[in-house]
Write a protein that holds these residues in place. Structure first.
Motif, short mmCIF file in Angstrom:
data_model
loop_
_atom_site.label_atom_id
_atom_site.label_comp_id
_atom_site.label_asym_id
_atom_site.label_seq_id
_atom_site.Cartn_x
_atom_site.Cartn_y
_atom_site.Cartn_z
N MET A 286 -14.08 7.68 -5.11
CA MET A 286 -13.43 6.83 -3.97
C MET A 286 -14.42 5.91 -3.23
O MET A 286 -14.27 4.92 -2.90
N GLU B 81 0.84 -1.21 0.07
CA GLU B 81 0.01 -0.02 -0.06
C GLU B 81 0.83 1.23 0.01
O GLU B 81 0.69 2.22 -0.39
N PRO C 200 -15.80 12.29 -0.56
CA PRO C 200 -16.23 10.82 -0.37
C PRO C 200 -16.85 10.61 1.02
O PRO C 200 -16.58 11.28 2.12
N ASP D 32 -10.59 17.34 8.55
CA ASP D 32 -11.64 17.02 7.47
C ASP D 32 -13.08 17.55 7.89
O ASP D 32 -13.20 18.28 8.83
N VAL D 33 -13.85 17.50 6.91
CA VAL D 33 -15.08 18.20 7.03
C VAL D 33 -15.88 17.74 8.27
O VAL D 33 -16.95 18.37 8.98
N ILE E 177 -4.71 2.83 5.66
CA ILE E 177 -5.39 3.78 5.15
C ILE E 177 -4.72 4.82 3.94
O ILE E 177 -4.72 5.78 3.70
N ASN E 178 -3.94 3.83 3.16
CA ASN E 178 -3.25 4.45 1.96
C ASN E 178 -3.65 3.29 0.74
O ASN E 178 -4.12 2.20 1.04
N TYR E 179 -3.72 3.96 -0.43
CA TYR E 179 -4.16 3.21 -1.57
C TYR E 179 -3.26 3.03 -2.76
O TYR E 179 -2.64 4.10 -2.94
N GLU F 98 -7.69 11.90 0.90
CA GLU F 98 -8.53 10.97 1.54
C GLU F 98 -8.22 9.51 1.56
O GLU F 98 -8.67 8.68 2.59
N ILE F 99 -7.51 9.14 0.57
CA ILE F 99 -6.97 7.59 0.62
C ILE F 99 -5.46 7.53 0.55
O ILE F 99 -4.82 6.45 -0.10
N SER F 100 -4.93 8.70 1.08
CA SER F 100 -3.33 8.73 1.14
C SER F 100 -2.95 9.04 2.42
O SER F 100 -1.67 9.50 2.51
N GLN F 101 -3.55 8.89 3.44
CA GLN F 101 -3.04 9.25 4.68
C GLN F 101 -1.91 8.42 5.20
O GLN F 101 -1.00 9.11 5.99
N GLY F 102 -1.74 7.35 4.77
CA GLY F 102 -0.36 6.65 5.33
C GLY F 102 0.81 7.45 4.81
O GLY F 102 1.73 7.67 5.49
N LYS G 220 -14.12 12.76 -6.13
CA LYS G 220 -14.09 12.35 -4.89
C LYS G 220 -15.01 11.41 -4.62
O LYS G 220 -14.83 10.40 -3.72
N THR H 111 -14.32 6.80 3.11
CA THR H 111 -12.99 6.86 2.96
C THR H 111 -12.16 7.15 4.47
O THR H 111 -13.14 7.36 5.27
N PRO H 112 -10.98 6.72 4.65
CA PRO H 112 -10.59 6.83 6.15
C PRO H 112 -10.84 8.07 6.66
O PRO H 112 -11.15 8.35 7.71
N ILE H 113 -10.61 9.07 5.84
CA ILE H 113 -11.10 10.52 6.39
C ILE H 113 -12.05 11.12 5.35
O ILE H 113 -12.15 10.62 4.14
N ARG H 114 -12.82 12.13 5.75
CA ARG H 114 -13.59 12.88 4.57
C ARG H 114 -12.89 13.86 3.91
O ARG H 114 -11.53 13.95 4.10
N ARG H 115 -13.53 14.63 3.10
CA ARG H 115 -12.88 15.71 2.61
C ARG H 115 -12.02 16.66 3.26
O ARG H 115 -12.57 17.10 4.40
#
Lengths: 128, 457, 482
Positions: free
Chosen positions: C398, B105, C458, B312-313, C61-63, B116-120, C395, C461-465
């Motif tokens: 995702m 990953e 989104p 985030d929001v 939490i990574n893609y 949102e999908i790259s926090q790592g 977004k 996802t692990p976090i929101r916008r």
């Protein structure tokens, strides 16, 4: 959404507005420009005391995903810089024509003012 | 039959899932009779007329055998204890570091454009930024660029942007590859690059005073320097600052940061360096990882990607790439640099390495390196075969010999040591000088063995 | 997610090291007081288990490409073969010290040499440097070579032509090498405007930096004409290899007149992107430019490999030699694919992209309606009237489990706006691509029927916008204890 254009101000094609008060030109960016940039996050301020020639880069405005140079609409000396927008750049987004002014230039050559667009001219230009 | 089998074999490739039948089906959906139609925009005259002259595909098994064989044509380096460093240091790498960088990953991700999908990736950037600010004492860190040499060159460009001056003073004890890289990067700036002379393993501050003037953009000093020597950075900074020059400190053996005084406290304005020591293999010189740290007020002149914390929001902690407007995809020719790809994967190695060692471990390891190196140097001097300048150092030092350095290196090699660097490879005037590096990978017995070999010459 | 610092407990350690057996030596006697830190640096204190769990959580939490479809246009996110990772990590390579005696790293040099021979054949160039660590690094090398070439000829040139559709790195690299950047416009078909190019190209212009297929996924059909115009004024052509994947075994940039090429081994040649790098941006040149290559380059003489320093080299651009482990992976990929496989990669990547284009163009009106090469450009402009930005579409994707395509690039007046750039690559199956297409179609319906769903995406996802404005207005760039 139509962008606000204020009567009585002068404009450039690079989206600056100018308010002429005697020998002083107050400069900011138009509603269209601030909207296009998005949330402004940083302003690299003009340097007070600098002599500038018309169309020189004077300041830079940055949003999250864009950066835009602010050019001198007329030649002259930068006599004042709006410190409050440097501190809180969101002011430019919220109130571009009033509290969001950027700097003041002491005009060298009033002839140069004639090259600027009036509100109607700017509106036409942006419509194109 | 056999022929037919061969053709099927030829058309299926393990990395390309779509079968010929599926490809045909897709072409039909696209609405073209054949693949050739999709190439209509390519003039026939410039297309390849024949096959590429490269070999036919080989199986995974054959591939493994072939490349394994090539790797064995190298010296079996792992069996040799290294006495050479010079910008590339062998430290023991805990297995956890290797595990972490093998998480797919991480290594199969792109630059974290979609937070949102790259926090790592982003959190690791942020954590490494924190580690490096604490190790250097600087305010802000750009954690990843190709290597220490390119980081050095970029920080010189940064200084030129900041003060617009035209003269750069480089330590003569800056790694020679770094010096050359700075010269390549700054070529179009028409600046004057002057080397500050060294004496007995340190910059000559009296000479610096003569060379520096109000037109000097920056003073670039490596610490510990190429000879392993620890410079008096405060002294150098004071001279530089009196002349309005920016102090750029270059750290290549980054383990030293665990032990040495905060770079900011010694007067550095910018710190650029190499982090290979913090969890990266030697790898024949790369990929390593460079970084740039600076004082707060230069933040917008730092090139490269930086992670920042936000929410985030829903108000949860989130990391994103910050201060993006400095970069080339937004600013194009007005960007601070053309940097796009960095060496993010190595940040996972650094992060795992620093986390494992932590506050105590990194300090103790730096202490062990210092002591081991000082032990070897004093024992070598005791043999009477070596002598040298008595400058303070971390884990590398230069000694001179009256004996044949070639013979010394051969004997050490035969005894299972990767011999020290001949200084004359880079400084031709310094014949008979050897640059020894000592890390924790050499035990006390190893060091005693080195001493015995030298003594028996 | 907690930071490693927030997991720190005083006294914990995740590392063991050999005992310190130098009791008689005191660090204070080794390092002068002025240089020694009075306190230990405040780093986290965690155990080995803590570290493993920390990174395992971060990995979740990574893609990555191994997670799923990653159709980032211009980035060529193809599958990264596992065997290549193993090969790059062979101890014979990883423990090699770059300043050891040359006879001790003949294996590393052999691999570099052999890779270079393959790259020369694939591109039609005469010689390569393998030094650059990234595409942009390679660009810098390329434009510095151009500068040096003209300087050496006694007539230095000062301008560089870059298409308005180019990646930002092209103008940025040119500026770093001291060139004034001149932008050539795209015509209504999305390729270089030949008349405009003619008017710009003069004897003070070093040449043009061109991506082909270009960043809108179109082949520069007029390439022969472009070559003629640029060479006609004594200029050089630079090939940005970001999009070479489409041309493997079909066209060689060297045969179409390019003098310099850079290749992104981490795109076309399958080496992983590593969350941003390391990659490799190797640079190939024609014979007349070999003497300017950065030093050193690899030579073979009587079965012995050595390092050569070209006579008029632009100099070094890094320490040591190259991103070696990246080169191993690219070499392994080429050998695994073979000559037919390379061509097949180009073919399938082109089919896949055109398939996406044909299926999605009714929903996301493309900027140019013509066949594309290995990536296609759609747009989200028809959903603006529902208050939907292209960002919202990205977004929302995702939530369907896909990495979004590249958006808002390319972005040039007046054609390309609200762009969605999809590059499926050859390593995605029709089934995956169909799932993606279906998700995009669903989203196009949601955009009209339930725009709020997109604007607030989104959702899963692990976090929101994330608030990127705040991150730059009030930058927090490191952790500080409260």
């Amino acid at each position: 959404m139509a962008h606000k254009i204020v009567e009585g101000l002068l404009y450039t094609e690079s989206d600056e507005w100018v308010r002429v008060e005697g020998e002083i030109a107050i400069v900011g960016i138009t509603d269209y420009a601030q909207d296009k940039l998005g949330d402004i996050v940083y302003i690299e301020e003009a340097v007070q005391g600098n002599k500038v020639v018309k169309e020189d880069k004077v300041a830079t405005i940055e949003s999250v995903k864009a950066a835009s140079d602010i050019n001198a609409p007329v030649s002259g000396e930068i006599v004042e810089v709006n410190k409050s927008v440097v501190k809180d750049p969101a002011i430019v987004n919220n109130d571009p024509y009033s509290k969001g002014w950027l700097f003041k230039i002491k005009i060298d050559n009033t002839e140069e003012i004639k090259d600027l667009l009036n509100a109607k001219g700017y509106e036409e230009y942006r419509k194109e | 039959m056999q022929r037919g089998m061969k053709n099927t074999e030829k058309s299926s490739l393990r990395y390309i899932p779509n079968t010929k039948e599926q490809q045909e089906e897709m072409l039909k959906e696209i609405g073209v009779p054949s693949f050739g139609h999709l190439l209509n925009s390519i003039p026939v005259g410039i297309r390849l007329k024949s096959d590429l002259k490269i070999p036919d595909k080989i199986s995974e098994q054959e591939l493994f055998e072939k490349i394994h064989k090539i790797s064995q044509k190298n010296l079996n380096f792992i069996d040799f204890k290294p006495l050479i460093g010079a910008g590339s240091y062998r430290h023991y790498i805990p297995e956890v570091v290797r595990t972490v960088v093998s998480y797919s990953e991480f290594y199969t991700a792109y630059t974290p454009y979609q937070p949102e999908i790259s926090q790592g990736t982003l959190q690791t950037m942020f954590e490494v930024q924190t580690h490096l600010t604490r190790l250097t004492g600087m305010d802000v860190v750009m954690p990843s660029i190709y290597d220490g040499a390119s980081a050095t060159a970029e920080s010189v460009l940064m200084a030129l942007r900041i003060n617009n001056k035209k003269k750069v003073l480089l330590s003569s004890l800056l790694h020679p590859h770094y010096k050359e890289t700075v010269k390549t990067y700054t070529k179009s700036h028409w600046i004057e690059i002057i080397e500050m002379p060294q004496k007995e393993g340190s910059i000559e501050t009296e000479e610096l005073k003569k060379l520096i003037d109000s037109d000097t953009a920056c003073v670039v000093v490596q610490n510990p320097n190429f000879f392993g020597g620890i410079e008096n950075i405060e002294l150098i900074s004071n001279i530089a600052h009196e002349n309005g020059a920016i102090v750029i400190l270059i750290v290549i053996e980054s383990l030293s940061l665990a032990l040495l005084k905060s770079c900011k406290k010694t007067g550095a304005d910018i710190v650029a360096g190499e982090t290979q020591s913090l969890g990266m293999d030697l790898n024949f010189g790369g990929p390593y990882n460079g970084f740039i740290a600076s004082k707060e007020n230069y933040i917008r002149q730092i090139p490269g990607r930086i992670a920042g914390e936000t929410t985030d929001v829903e108000g949860n902690r989130a990391f994103v790439m910050a201060l993006r407007a400095r970069e080339q995809d937004i600013r194009r020719e007005k960007a601070t640099s053309n940097l796009c790809s960095n060496h993010a994967l190595n940040l996972f190695a650094i992060n795992a390495y620093i986390s494992l060692l932590g506050k105590e471990g990194l300090y103790r390891l730096a202490v062990l390196n210092t002591k081991s190196a000082h032990y070897l140097r004093s024992k070598l001097i005791e043999t009477g075969k070596f002598y040298g300048d008595d400058y303070p150092f971390f884990n590398e030092f230069v000694l001179r010999t009256k004996d044949d350095p070639k013979l010394i290196r051969e004997k050490l090699f035969k005894a299972g040591f990767l011999p020290p660097l001949k200084v004359s490879d880079f400084f031709p005037a310094l014949e008979n000088n050897l640059l020894f590096a000592v890390t924790e990978t050499l035990s006390k017995e190893d060091l005693d063995k080195v001493v015995d070999i030298i003594r028996s010459l | 997610m907690k930071l490693i610092y927030e997991k720190s407990i005083k006294g914990r350690i995740g590392f063991s090291m050999p005992e310190d057996r130098f009791e008689d030596i005191n660090v204070k006697d080794c390092i002068p007081e002025y240089a020694l830190s009075k306190e230990k640096k405040e780093l986290p204190e965690v155990s080995e288990v803590d570290v493993v769990r920390h990174f395992t959580t971060l990995s979740k939490i990574n893609y990555g490409v191994d997670t799923g479809f990653y159709p980032l246009g211009s980035c060529t996110m193809k599958y990264n073969p596992k065997i290549n990772e193993k090969l790059a990590n062979l101890e014979g390579f990883t423990f090699a010290h770059p300043l050891a005696d040359i006879k001790h790293f003949q294996g590393s040099l052999e691999l570099m040499y052999e890779l270079e021979q393959l790259l020369k054949e694939i591109t039609g160039m005469d010689r390569f440097t393998l030094a650059p660590g990234a595409g942009a690094h390679g660009e810098l090398v390329g434009v510095l070579i151009m500068g040096k070439y003209f300087e050496d000829s006694g007539k230095p040139r000062h301008k560089m032509i870059v298409p308005d559709s180019a990646h930002g790195t092209n103008p940025a690299s040119s500026a770093m090498a001291g060139f004034k950047v001149v932008e050539v416009k795209s015509n209504e078909r999305g390729t270089v405007d030949i008349e405009h190019l003619k008017s710009l190209m003069d004897e003070d212009t070093a040449g043009i930096m061109l991506t082909n297929p270009n960043t809108v996924g179109l082949f520069e059909t007029d390439i022969t004409e472009i070559t003629k115009i640029v060479h006609g004024k004594g200029g050089l052509l630079y090939y940005d290899g970001a999009n070479l994947n489409a041309l493997l075994g079909i066209v060689r940039p060297g045969d179409t007149g390019f003098d310099i090429v850079h290749l992104n081994l981490h795109k076309t040649f399958s080496t992983p992107h590593g969350g941003g790098g390391p990659g490799a941006g190797v640079v190939g040149v024609k014979n007349h430019l070999i003497e300017f290559l950065p030093s050193p380059i690899v030579c073979k003489c009587d079965d012995f490999y050595s390092l050569e320093y070209p006579k008029k080299s632009i100099g070094r651009i890094r320490a040591f030699f190259c991103n070696f482990s990246v080169l191993v992976k690219a070499y392994a990929w080429i050998l695994s694919m073979g000559k037919d496989g390379l061509k097949e990669a180009a073919r399938v990547s082109i089919i896949n992209a055109n398939y996406v284009l044909s299926k999605l163009k009714p929903y996301y009106r493309p900027a140019y309606d013509r066949f594309c090469m290995h990536e296609c450009i759609l747009t989200g402009r028809d959903y603006k009237e529902y208050g939907i930005k292209t960002l919202d579409i990205a977004k929302r994707l995702m939530d369907y489990g896909f990495h979004p395509p590249t958006i808002y690039f390319p972005h040039f007046e007046p054609y390309a706006h609200e762009t969605i750039m999809v590059e499926p690559t050859e390593s995605e199956s029709k089934e995956t691509i169909d799932e993606f297409i279906n998700a995009m179609i669903k989203i196009s319906k949601e955009a009209i029927e339930n725009p709020e769903l997109l604007k607030s995406a989104p959702h899963s996802t692990p976090i929101r916008r994330a608030d990127e404005t705040k991150a730059t207005r009030e930058p927090i760039l490191k952790f500080e204890e409260k």
